[in-house]
Design an enzyme around this catalytic site. Structure first.
Site, short mmCIF file in Angstrom:
data_model
loop_
_atom_site.label_atom_id
_atom_site.label_comp_id
_atom_site.label_asym_id
_atom_site.label_seq_id
_atom_site.Cartn_x
_atom_site.Cartn_y
_atom_site.Cartn_z
N LYS A 82 4.91 0.71 9.55
CA LYS A 82 4.92 1.98 8.83
C LYS A 82 4.43 3.11 9.72
O LYS A 82 4.90 4.23 9.61
CB LYS A 82 4.03 1.87 7.59
CG LYS A 82 4.70 1.13 6.44
CD LYS A 82 3.90 1.35 5.16
CE LYS A 82 3.96 0.15 4.25
NZ LYS A 82 2.92 0.18 3.22
N ARG A 110 6.04 -12.89 9.19
CA ARG A 110 6.63 -11.59 8.93
C ARG A 110 8.04 -11.56 9.50
O ARG A 110 8.35 -12.22 10.49
CB ARG A 110 5.77 -10.58 9.68
CG ARG A 110 6.13 -9.14 9.53
CD ARG A 110 5.21 -8.33 10.44
NE ARG A 110 3.88 -8.11 9.88
CZ ARG A 110 3.62 -7.24 8.90
NH1 ARG A 110 4.57 -6.51 8.38
NH2 ARG A 110 2.40 -7.08 8.45
N GLU A 135 0.88 -1.16 0.00
CA GLU A 135 0.00 0.00 0.00
C GLU A 135 0.91 1.22 0.00
O GLU A 135 1.86 1.27 0.79
CB GLU A 135 -0.88 0.03 1.26
CG GLU A 135 -1.83 1.22 1.22
CD GLU A 135 -2.61 1.45 2.52
OE1 GLU A 135 -2.23 0.90 3.56
OE2 GLU A 135 -3.59 2.21 2.46
#
Length: 580
Positions: free
Chosen positions: A290, A280, A54
């Site tokens: 982020k 992850r 994104e």
RNA sequence: UGGGGUGUAGCCAAGCGGUAAGGCAGCGGGUUUUGAUCCCGUCACGCGCAGGUUCGAAUCCUGCCACCCCAGCCA
């Protein structure tokens, strides 16, 4: 869909040895096993993966892993990997992030298939599919407020309640959706939801939101839309449209898989991708979120997303990491389903490994003290003797010329007046003793000159003639080798020393705010360093090993021949100073 | 708590019923004009815990425990 050659789509045989340059040497993991089987069984002819960021921030080391997994698998199995922006939320996204992300992926050395893709490329199709679900009685417009919807959703142990709007007619739903699209309703007043099961133990199936109203300009589609699809209503369909065969994401999406499949099941999609999840990547002493990285930038704790202390791709790049070292790091970490925390030492190993092999050597004195060779003119005609040193001890990378003059700089830490220091403990220059100047003469420290405050301002030394490239005569045993730079021919430079941004092993964890674990000394600027003359001509982003110090890079933006600036990527491995 | 996921050395992990790979870190030694690199050696009588099946279990079964994720009109 392209050709796929042999009938045996190689199960990658592992070369257990550590990764060398190339892209290849991945060990087998649960995903590559699945792919092998799918290829062998003919379930698919070739594979398509995708990396779907994104554009709401810069890419970080965790994304690097995802990139290596997706592009790496595609490459390994002769398939393709798309770069697709998951741009379904205009309120958080920006074109600047799109550009930065593309640059980072390229810099890492990957090439996506065809053009860059966007979720927003498919908004028309998504809208049509929303109408399809309504027509099938599988979706409805819901007028509940966010708070009400949350109450209706129920709790883990309690099933949710049906929305009072759940039974609206197809016609009414069609009409309402159309009017949502036309901008007749306020943000938050209505959403489109899938009609699945308000009692499902999986929260994602309790009539998940498909579309919400956002009256905002989108970086790709401008003001064309004021309703935007949710992640869930976009992701699987995007994959299907692009013919993605293996949609690889992180663990937290595992709960979404049933919804991903439900949508593919109930929509006339052109293909049926499968979602697989892996753990992850987390690295200790850093944060990879982020939101948190953005906070560091917004609060000006760092100099921007590409500050060399940031675990972002562009930060690491500016720090001096090579893309190869980042890929080696990622490829060296197996793909698994547990969420572990990798020791940052593992990352540091990768950059040292790469740069030791590939970075030319140079000398730089970080904390200079003058050293004068008192017998210089006795043995050397003229003011300068040019020493020639190999750029690399093992690989032929050419030679460099080092002007040797009567006045030199050495590092303060490389000299001591304490003659009682044992040769084992202090392999540097001691008053009255010998040391080798790297690639030059053996010298002996004769005396020190101090200022009124007792600080050493100069060291007077004598050179031992005939010791360039030769062993000193019997009886003379240098304690060690130290680096130096000519005080008259060398160049002044700025060197920035970076340390980890956080003192805490897991600044993320625990109750306290991660910002309280910031390392106050993560940046140290040394503006009185001296480098060998050739270094000022270094191209920005060229990397060097400053001998006995570490690996450094000429700053991407601020280095110039008139104002040399180097960033320290990482120190040399240091097994000796650890005890003290 | 309902659902999902994971537990193998300090860290990341392989292992797929036949007697615990590999990498990082550490430790010991050798080479060295970088206290680097390189080389050699060392590092789980043990696989979250407890039972069970089996000639044989990290692998299969049962129960338990711990940690992570979901309960946004974020992705």
């Amino acid at each position: 869909m392209s050709n796929h050659k042999s009938a045996t789509p190689g199960i990658p045989h592992n070369s257990s040895s550590s990764d060398t340059a190339g892209a290849g040497s991945k060990v087998s993991n649960f995903i590559s096993q699945i792919i092998s089987e799918d290829l062998q069984s003919g379930k698919c002819q070739s594979i398509v993966t995708r990396f779907p960021p994104e554009p709401n921030g810069y890419l970080h080391i965790g994304h690097a892993k995802a990139i290596c997994v997706n592009f790496g698998l595609a490459e390994q199995f002769g398939g393709q990997c798309n770069l697709r922006f998951d741009d379904t939320n205009p309120s958080k996204e920006e074109q600047a992030y799109v550009d930065a992300i593309k640059a980072d992926v390229k810099w890492l050395g990957f090439q996506w298939a065809d053009d860059v893709k966007y979720a927003s490329d498919y908004f028309d199709q998504f809208y049509a599919w929303a109408q399809h679900l309504i027509a099938e009685g599988k979706a409805y417009v819901c007028d509940l407020t966010a708070e009400q919807a949350s109450e209706y959703r129920g709790w883990a142990t309690e099933p949710g309640k049906d929305s009072p709007y759940r039974q609206r007619s197809v016609d009414e739903n069609m009409d309402l959706l159309e009017r949502m699209k036309e901008g007749e309703f306020d943000e938050g007043s209505r959403v489109l939801r899938a009609k699945i099961d308000m009692a499902s133990p999986n929260m994602n199936l309790r009539d998940p939101i498909l579309y919400r109203i956002r009256k905002q300009t989108h970086h790709q589609t401008g003001d064309k839309w004021c309703i935007y699809p949710s992640y869930d209503f976009a992701h699987g369909q995007e994959d299907a449209i692009e013919g993605v065969t293996h949609s690889i994401c992180t663990l937290e999406f595992a709960d979404h898989r049933p919804l991903y499949e439900w949508l593919l099941e109930h929509l006339p999609v052109p293909s049926k991708p499968k979602q697989y999840e892996f753990g992850r990547l987390n690295v200790n002493y850093t944060v990879t979120s982020k939101r948190k990285l953005k906070q560091l930038v917004d609060d000006k704790v760092v100099d921007g997303w590409d500050d060399p202390r940031m675990p972002t791709i562009s930060g690491m790049r500016r720090r001096g990491f090579t893309s190869q070292s980042i890929r080696n790091f990622c490829n060296g970490l197996p793909i698994s389903k547990s969420d572990g925390v990798v020791d940052i030492a593992q990352l540091e190993f990768s950059i040292r490994e790469d740069l030791d092999k590939n970075a030319p050597r140079a000398m730089c004195v970080l904390d200079p003290v003058k050293l004068t060779i008192s017998n210089f003119s006795e043995y050397i005609g003229g003011d300068v003797e040019t020493m020639v040193a190999p750029a690399h001890p093992k690989t032929d990378m050419g030679q460099r010329q080092l002007p040797f003059t009567a006045e030199l700089y050495i590092d303060r830490a490389d000299f001591s007046e304490d003659t009682s220091l044992s040769r084992k403990k202090f392999k540097r220059l001691v008053l009255g003793d010998y040391v080798r100047l790297r690639s030059a003469y053996v010298i002996r420290a004769e005396e020190v000159i101090k200022d009124s405050g007792g600080n050493i301002t100069q060291i007077i030394a004598t050179l031992v003639p005939g010791t360039v490239g030769e062993n000193p005569p019997e009886g003379i045993k240098p304690r060690g080798v130290i680096h130096w730079v000519s005080a008259t021919e060398g160049k002044k430079a700025t060197v920035r020393i970076y340390d980890r941004l956080f003192n805490h092993e897991s600044p993320d964890k625990g109750e306290s705010d991660f910002m309280q674990y910031l390392n106050k000394d993560s940046l140290q600027v040394l503006d009185n360093c001296w480098v060998e003359p050739g270094l000022v001509e270094a191209e920005p982003e060229s990397r060097f090993q400053f001998e006995r110090e570490g690996y450094f890079v000429a700053d991407r933006y601020e280095h110039s021949s008139s104002g040399p600036v180097f960033n320290k990527a990482i120190g040399l491995r240091d097994t000796w100073s650890k005890g003290s």
